[in-house]
Design an enzyme around this catalytic site. Structure first.
Site, PDB file in Angstrom:
ATOM      1  N   LYS A  27       0.866  -1.190   0.000  1.00  0.00           N
ATOM      2  CA  LYS A  27       0.000   0.000   0.000  1.00  0.00           C
ATOM      3  C   LYS A  27       0.897   1.232   0.000  1.00  0.00           C
ATOM      4  O   LYS A  27       1.768   1.390   0.869  1.00  0.00           O
ATOM      5  CB  LYS A  27      -0.867  -0.030   1.256  1.00  0.00           C
ATOM      6  CG  LYS A  27      -2.294   0.401   1.034  1.00  0.00           C
ATOM      7  CD  LYS A  27      -3.108   0.094   2.280  1.00  0.00           C
ATOM      8  CE  LYS A  27      -4.461   0.765   2.209  1.00  0.00           C
ATOM      9  NZ  LYS A  27      -5.165   0.670   3.484  1.00  0.00           N
TER      10      LYS A  27
HETATM   11  O1  G3P Z   1      -9.013   1.580   4.097  1.00  0.00           O
HETATM   12  C1  G3P Z   1      -8.861   2.904   4.531  1.00  0.00           C
HETATM   13  C2  G3P Z   1      -9.534   3.097   5.817  1.00  0.00           C
HETATM   14  O2  G3P Z   1      -8.939   2.299   6.801  1.00  0.00           O
HETATM   15  C3  G3P Z   1      -9.665   4.493   6.296  1.00  0.00           C
HETATM   16  O3  G3P Z   1     -10.845   4.528   6.986  1.00  0.00           O
HETATM   17  O4  G3P Z   1     -12.473   5.384   8.572  1.00  0.00           O
HETATM   18  O5  G3P Z   1     -10.033   5.876   8.891  1.00  0.00           O
HETATM   19  O6  G3P Z   1     -11.304   6.963   7.062  1.00  0.00           O
HETATM   20  P1  G3P Z   1     -11.186   5.756   7.927  1.00  0.00           P
END
Ligand code: G3P
Length: 227
Positions: free
Chosen positions: A90
């Site tokens: 990633k």
């Molecule tokens: O896959 C990306 C994700 O983990 C981010 O999620 O909720 O931290 O914006 P969030």
């Protein structure tokens, strides 16, 4: 649409795998920070041993050289071909990131371009040869825009240009994001366990099961031999 679990928790993965719908896992440094005890390497190897599909592990360097070096270290954590086929590096959406993606892709290493917020960023990731691109739907909503509408533009941009990068709808916060991603034809949605569990729920399903239980009991009672 394939479903990945967005977590670094082995316990969550174990539970979600039992549902029979999860084929891969995405992690990031924030998700890693919620796990204690085991090392990054141990967690990734453990996860890769559990899931059948791709497992994303994120680099933290900011320059392409550092990202490539971290990526090669991660890829070398196991000498099994299966691990090498499924481990996905990633990489953040920066010009250093696309430089690293280009190089890693030329080495046959799977990449997931993360922190994608616009169709133009998505296009650049596709041009660099990213295996996966991850638009952050929830964080786009957070910024005051409509994350699902931006996702729609990204899907359209990718399909119109004939790019082969797979779209992972990420930063999924609720079942409506999953619905949007599926209706738009995203290849994958990476979903936190709590949201995945919500996706199964519908009060009409619960009411339906209760009614079937009651009626089944009535049917069975009617089958009892008459005295
Ligand atoms: O896959 C990306 C994700 O983990 C981010 O999620 O909720 O931290 O914006 P969030």
């Amino acid at each position: 649409m394939q479903i990945f679990l967005d977590t670094a928790s082995v316990e969550e993965i174990k539970k979600a795998l039992s549902f029979g719908v999860v084929s891969g896992v995405t992690t990031n440094p924030t998700l890693m920070s919620r796990e204690s005890g085991a090392s990054f390497k141990d967690i990734i190897l453990k996860i890769a041993g559990m899931v059948p599909g791709p497992v994303s592990a994120e680099v933290t360097a900011h320059d392409a050289k550092g990202m490539i070096s971290q990526a090669m270290e991660i890829v070398g954590w196991s000498d099994s071909d299966d691990f090498r086929d499924r481990i996905t590096i990633k990489v953040p959406m920066t010009s250093e990131g696309t430089s690293a993606i280009k190089e890693l892709s030329s080495r046959g290493i799977s990449t997931n371009c993360t922190l994608v917020f616009t169709p133009v960023q998505a296009m650049l990731a596709c041009e660099a040869g990213a295996t996966f691109i991850s638009p952050f739907v929830g964080r786009i909503d957070d910024s005051g825009l409509d994350g699902t509408a931006v996702l729609k533009d990204i899907v359209s941009m990718v399909r119109t240009n004939g790019y082969v990068s797979q779209i992972i709808a990420a930063s999924i916060r609720h079942p409506a994001h999953v619905y949007g991603a599926a209706m738009l034809g995203c290849d994958i949605a990476t979903i936190p366990l709590v949201v995945l569990e919500q996706c199964f729920k519908n009060p009409l399903t619960d009411i339906g099961i209760r009614k079937f239980d009651e009626d089944w009991k009535k049917f069975q009672a009617s089958q009892a031999p008459k005295a």
